[in-house]
Write a protein that holds these residues in place. Sequence first.
Motif, PDB file in Angstrom:
ATOM      1  N   ASP A  37       0.812  -1.217   0.000  1.00 52.72           N
ATOM      2  CA  ASP A  37       0.000   0.000   0.000  1.00 52.72           C
ATOM      3  C   ASP A  37       0.845   1.266   0.000  1.00 52.72           C
ATOM      4  OD1 ASP A  37      -2.358  -1.401  -0.073  1.00 52.72           O
ATOM      5  OD2 ASP A  37      -2.562  -1.485   2.111  1.00 52.72           O
ATOM      6  N   LEU A  38       1.913   1.300   0.767  1.00 60.01           N
ATOM      7  CA  LEU A  38       2.722   2.513   0.888  1.00 60.01           C
ATOM      8  C   LEU A  38       3.504   2.756  -0.391  1.00 60.01           C
ATOM      9  CD1 LEU A  38       4.084   2.183   4.535  1.00 60.01           C
ATOM     10  CD2 LEU A  38       2.164   3.550   3.706  1.00 60.01           C
ATOM     11  N   PRO A  39       3.509   4.009  -0.900  1.00 63.25           N
ATOM     12  CA  PRO A  39       4.189   4.306  -2.160  1.00 63.25           C
ATOM     13  C   PRO A  39       5.704   4.347  -1.992  1.00 63.25           C
ATOM     14  CG  PRO A  39       3.334   6.318  -1.194  1.00 63.25           C
ATOM     15  CD  PRO A  39       2.855   5.206  -0.315  1.00 63.25           C
ATOM     16  N   VAL A  40       6.378   4.498  -3.118  1.00 64.20           N
ATOM     17  CA  VAL A  40       7.836   4.623  -3.112  1.00 64.20           C
ATOM     18  C   VAL A  40       8.221   5.912  -2.388  1.00 64.20           C
ATOM     19  CG1 VAL A  40       9.901   4.876  -4.563  1.00 64.20           C
ATOM     20  CG2 VAL A  40       8.042   3.323  -5.251  1.00 64.20           C
ATOM     21  N   GLU A  41       9.178   5.819  -1.507  1.00 64.05           N
ATOM     22  CA  GLU A  41       9.593   6.991  -0.747  1.00 64.05           C
ATOM     23  C   GLU A  41      10.393   7.943  -1.627  1.00 64.05           C
ATOM     24  OE1 GLU A  41      11.756   5.698   2.617  1.00 64.05           O
ATOM     25  OE2 GLU A  41      10.063   4.621   3.536  1.00 64.05           O
ATOM     26  N   GLY A  42      10.178   9.251  -1.371  1.00 65.20           N
ATOM     27  CA  GLY A  42      10.974  10.273  -2.022  1.00 65.20           C
ATOM     28  C   GLY A  42      10.446  10.784  -3.341  1.00 65.20           C
ATOM     29  N   VAL A  43       9.348  10.210  -3.839  1.00 62.83           N
ATOM     30  CA  VAL A  43       8.826  10.699  -5.118  1.00 62.83           C
ATOM     31  C   VAL A  43       7.848  11.847  -4.935  1.00 62.83           C
ATOM     32  CG1 VAL A  43       9.153   8.483  -6.263  1.00 62.83           C
ATOM     33  CG2 VAL A  43       6.972   8.987  -5.154  1.00 62.83           C
ATOM     34  N   PHE A  44       7.355  12.062  -3.711  1.00 62.22           N
ATOM     35  CA  PHE A  44       6.435  13.153  -3.424  1.00 62.22           C
ATOM     36  C   PHE A  44       7.176  14.253  -2.679  1.00 62.22           C
ATOM     37  CE2 PHE A  44       3.480   9.481  -3.501  1.00 62.22           C
ATOM     38  CZ  PHE A  44       2.667   9.892  -4.536  1.00 62.22           C
ATOM     39  N   LEU A  45       6.943  15.497  -3.073  1.00 63.73           N
ATOM     40  CA  LEU A  45       7.449  16.639  -2.317  1.00 63.73           C
ATOM     41  C   LEU A  45       6.511  17.005  -1.183  1.00 63.73           C
ATOM     42  CD1 LEU A  45       8.804  18.971  -5.158  1.00 63.73           C
ATOM     43  CD2 LEU A  45      10.138  17.728  -3.439  1.00 63.73           C
ATOM     44  N   ALA A 119       8.002   6.445 -11.831  1.00 64.42           N
ATOM     45  CA  ALA A 119       7.895   6.502 -10.373  1.00 64.42           C
ATOM     46  C   ALA A 119       7.786   7.952  -9.910  1.00 64.42           C
ATOM     47  CB  ALA A 119       9.088   5.821  -9.729  1.00 64.42           C
ATOM     48  N   HIS A 120       8.581   8.842 -10.490  1.00 61.15           N
ATOM     49  CA  HIS A 120       8.495  10.259 -10.124  1.00 61.15           C
ATOM     50  C   HIS A 120       7.249  10.929 -10.728  1.00 61.15           C
ATOM     51  CE1 HIS A 120      12.679   9.748  -8.795  1.00 61.15           C
ATOM     52  NE2 HIS A 120      12.455  10.859  -8.065  1.00 61.15           N
ATOM     53  N   ALA A 166       8.503  19.398  -8.886  1.00 61.01           N
ATOM     54  CA  ALA A 166       8.322  17.955  -8.766  1.00 61.01           C
ATOM     55  C   ALA A 166       8.965  17.207  -9.927  1.00 61.01           C
ATOM     56  CB  ALA A 166       6.829  17.634  -8.700  1.00 61.01           C
ATOM     57  N   PHE A 167       8.965  17.813 -11.115  1.00 66.59           N
ATOM     58  CA  PHE A 167       9.505  17.156 -12.312  1.00 66.59           C
ATOM     59  C   PHE A 167      11.043  17.040 -12.250  1.00 66.59           C
ATOM     60  CE2 PHE A 167      10.669  16.906 -16.835  1.00 66.59           C
ATOM     61  CZ  PHE A 167       9.816  15.881 -17.241  1.00 66.59           C
ATOM     62  N   THR A 168      11.685  17.974 -11.558  1.00 60.78           N
ATOM     63  CA  THR A 168      13.159  18.000 -11.541  1.00 60.78           C
ATOM     64  C   THR A 168      13.741  17.585 -10.200  1.00 60.78           C
ATOM     65  OG1 THR A 168      13.140  20.355 -10.912  1.00 60.78           O
ATOM     66  CG2 THR A 168      13.191  19.840 -13.276  1.00 60.78           C
ATOM     67  N   GLN A 169      12.940  17.106  -9.275  1.00 60.00           N
ATOM     68  CA  GLN A 169      13.457  16.746  -7.950  1.00 60.00           C
ATOM     69  C   GLN A 169      14.036  15.335  -7.955  1.00 60.00           C
ATOM     70  OE1 GLN A 169      12.265  14.857  -5.028  1.00 60.00           O
ATOM     71  NE2 GLN A 169      10.584  13.728  -6.030  1.00 60.00           N
ATOM     72  N   GLN A 170      14.962  15.116  -7.046  1.00 58.11           N
ATOM     73  CA  GLN A 170      15.598  13.804  -6.899  1.00 58.11           C
ATOM     74  C   GLN A 170      15.828  13.560  -5.412  1.00 58.11           C
ATOM     75  OE1 GLN A 170      16.732  11.179  -9.239  1.00 58.11           O
ATOM     76  NE2 GLN A 170      16.563  10.286  -7.197  1.00 58.11           N
ATOM     77  N   SER A 171      15.172  12.523  -4.887  1.00 55.67           N
ATOM     78  CA  SER A 171      15.343  12.196  -3.473  1.00 55.67           C
ATOM     79  C   SER A 171      16.576  11.306  -3.295  1.00 55.67           C
ATOM     80  CB  SER A 171      14.102  11.482  -2.944  1.00 55.67           C
ATOM     81  OG  SER A 171      13.896  10.273  -3.661  1.00 55.67           O
ATOM     82  N   VAL A 172      17.102  11.372  -2.095  1.00 55.12           N
ATOM     83  CA  VAL A 172      18.269  10.553  -1.767  1.00 55.12           C
ATOM     84  C   VAL A 172      17.827   9.100  -1.618  1.00 55.12           C
ATOM     85  CG1 VAL A 172      20.145  10.153  -0.134  1.00 55.12           C
ATOM     86  CG2 VAL A 172      19.390  12.486  -0.644  1.00 55.12           C
ATOM     87  N   GLY A 173      18.434   8.208  -2.348  1.00 50.40           N
ATOM     88  CA  GLY A 173      18.128   6.784  -2.253  1.00 50.40           C
ATOM     89  C   GLY A 173      16.919   6.357  -3.032  1.00 50.40           C
ATOM     90  N   GLY A 174      16.208   7.287  -3.689  1.00 51.06           N
ATOM     91  CA  GLY A 174      15.024   6.920  -4.452  1.00 51.06           C
ATOM     92  C   GLY A 174      15.364   6.561  -5.875  1.00 51.06           C
ATOM     93  N   PRO A 175      14.349   6.187  -6.668  1.00 51.32           N
ATOM     94  CA  PRO A 175      14.579   5.872  -8.076  1.00 51.32           C
ATOM     95  C   PRO A 175      15.213   7.066  -8.789  1.00 51.32           C
ATOM     96  CG  PRO A 175      12.376   5.248  -7.402  1.00 51.32           C
ATOM     97  CD  PRO A 175      12.922   6.062  -6.288  1.00 51.32           C
TER      98      PRO A 175
END
Length: 680
Positions: A37-45, A119-120, A166-175
């Motif tokens: 159920d929980l989404p991929v971490e780091g794709v949402f701001l 994913a993003h 949101a289109f240009t963000q990149q989380s640490v450890g995410g896709p």
Amino acid sequence: MMRRATVRRTLALVVLVASWAPAIASVLIAWAFELRDLPVEGVFLSASPAIVQSRFDDIGVVVALIYGPLSALLIARRPHPVAGILAVHSIGSGIAALGVQWGLLGFAVPGLPLWGFLAHAAGWGYIPGTIMTTIIPLLLIGAITPLYRALIAIAVACATVGFVAAFTQQSVGGPLNPFAIPDAAYQEQLPGIYGIVVVIAVSVSTVTAVIILRRWLSLGREQRRGLGWLVTGHIFLTLSYGALILPDLDGVPGWVWDFGMIAPVVGQVFYPAAILVIVLGSRVRGIDVAVNRVLLWAILVVIAVSGYLVLVSVLNSILDGEPYAVGIAAALIVALGIQPLRSWLQVRVDRLVYSSGAGPTELIRTLGERVGDLESGSEGLRELADALRNAYRLGSVSIRSVGEDEALTVVGRPVGTVTQIELRAGSSHLGWIDVTPRRGDRVSGRVVRALEELSGVVAAAVQLARANEELERARDDVLAVRQEERRVIRRELHDGIGPALAGIGFGLAGVSNLVETSPDKARSLLERLTDDLRSRLTSVRSIVRAMDTVGDHPDLAARLRALAEDFSGAGVTITVDAPAASHLTALQREAAYFIAAESVHNAVRHGDARTISIDIATQLDRTICLAIADDGRGFEHTESPGLGLTSMRERANAVDARLTVDSEPGVGTTIIVGFGRAGA
């Protein structure tokens, strides 16, 4: 024009496929692979809790499934800026929902194509459309003011900034996001920038809600169609936006998050329907029945489910009983309340989709007021049938009268099963209303009951049409009689009096020539001319009296005696005995005088009669009888009737009297007219 319509339909189909395809694909992926159920971490701001973010894909699916066909319909039927916003919102939400499931699928399927990009997409897909929906009401309620322009510009700026972030963000450890900007300082600022953007967007949505609420309060009842629903839907969406942007703090109660996930669903019930009715207006015809039913049952389902959950929660806290018993009690309460709620809600849905006058009570009042303004006769019935057909969205409406082979009026093309509603006026059966549904639809019981309530109005219109037709026939009959009388008068003047006066003129010229040479012959000729002139004067008086109206001379016996005096100078003895004349109606008196005058004129001119009797008496059976008898030459019954006799029969028929003629050559003629019972 046809090319533009084709382009619009093609574009509408593209929007529908582009919104539904990713949304349905996301549901199939989640079901087939049983993803978490929980989404991929780091794709949402967004700073909202993970449990709230886990519902973003559900909201995205709902938005894509609802706004996809709505925007496609608007594009196909009436291009509007709102259609473009909804298309972006539905397509973006569908992509976002697919992105959530695609991102989760990437953990189960290593090397999944476009994993990082899609994913993003869960984070940027829904942003432009969601933010732009905050100003949709401003595009629907009238002219764009400077304040509206400012709010629209702010919303566009927020949508642009939020999307880019949101289109240009990149989380640490995410896709890995292929479009991320690889700058640490830039990435650190993005959450704050996004937070400011969404706060401003929610503020714009709040101001918009206040504007349309004030506009709704300032309008009259007839001008509020759809706006109340738009206000309700926009308020729910604004509240849901506010709840979903709250950060994950310990002081925020759990029900706030629950409301944030339920409010969008409630908003999607009111908001799209209002947009559809306001934008399309009269072009909603053809799909209005489907809109009405889908909207009604969608609201009922949402209310029933929400009510059930609330009741279960309340009953659990109050009764502290078994969950099974609490569930049954909550279901029973919902079941008991759903039917009266449905009736109440149906009226309001009708007003939204069809207009405020669509309810049966309102329609009865409106049509009742219109009966006096309708055109008389068949045209008025057609207007009434057309009003019923449009008000209840029927395929056809026909109105039939008892004893008539053909319908009085038919609007539409009858297709399918015919439903009949009887027309009655008191205890009298007047006819039927025959209705058929539109193709693929049916005539509901509610419509039948409404038509039964309206049957009295329709029956009154049928009676009015009948009376008008009878009046038209009576006018035609009177006109025919008048035309015949004019032809008779013209014939008398041309063939009788005209030549006679010309002959008298020549005779007077002869008298002038004989006065000096033959005074005796001149005196004899002058006497003959005087008798002839007196006879022609009697004829003229007869014609004039035949043209008199009953209103000017209500005493029939006196008129008949005056008629007798006019002919006394012609050497004819006429007796009048009319004790029952006063029992005749005004129309019967006029017919009796005309028949008597025509009979005397014919007897003197054509029959050389010397005595004539006119009698009006009451018979043993209480019928009133007019008898005119003369001792003239009579005529053979084999002879075709002349204009005079034909005119007399028409006069008798016009008052439901029976005229008989008894005549023999050398014996005389008797004309008898029976007028019915005295006092009847």
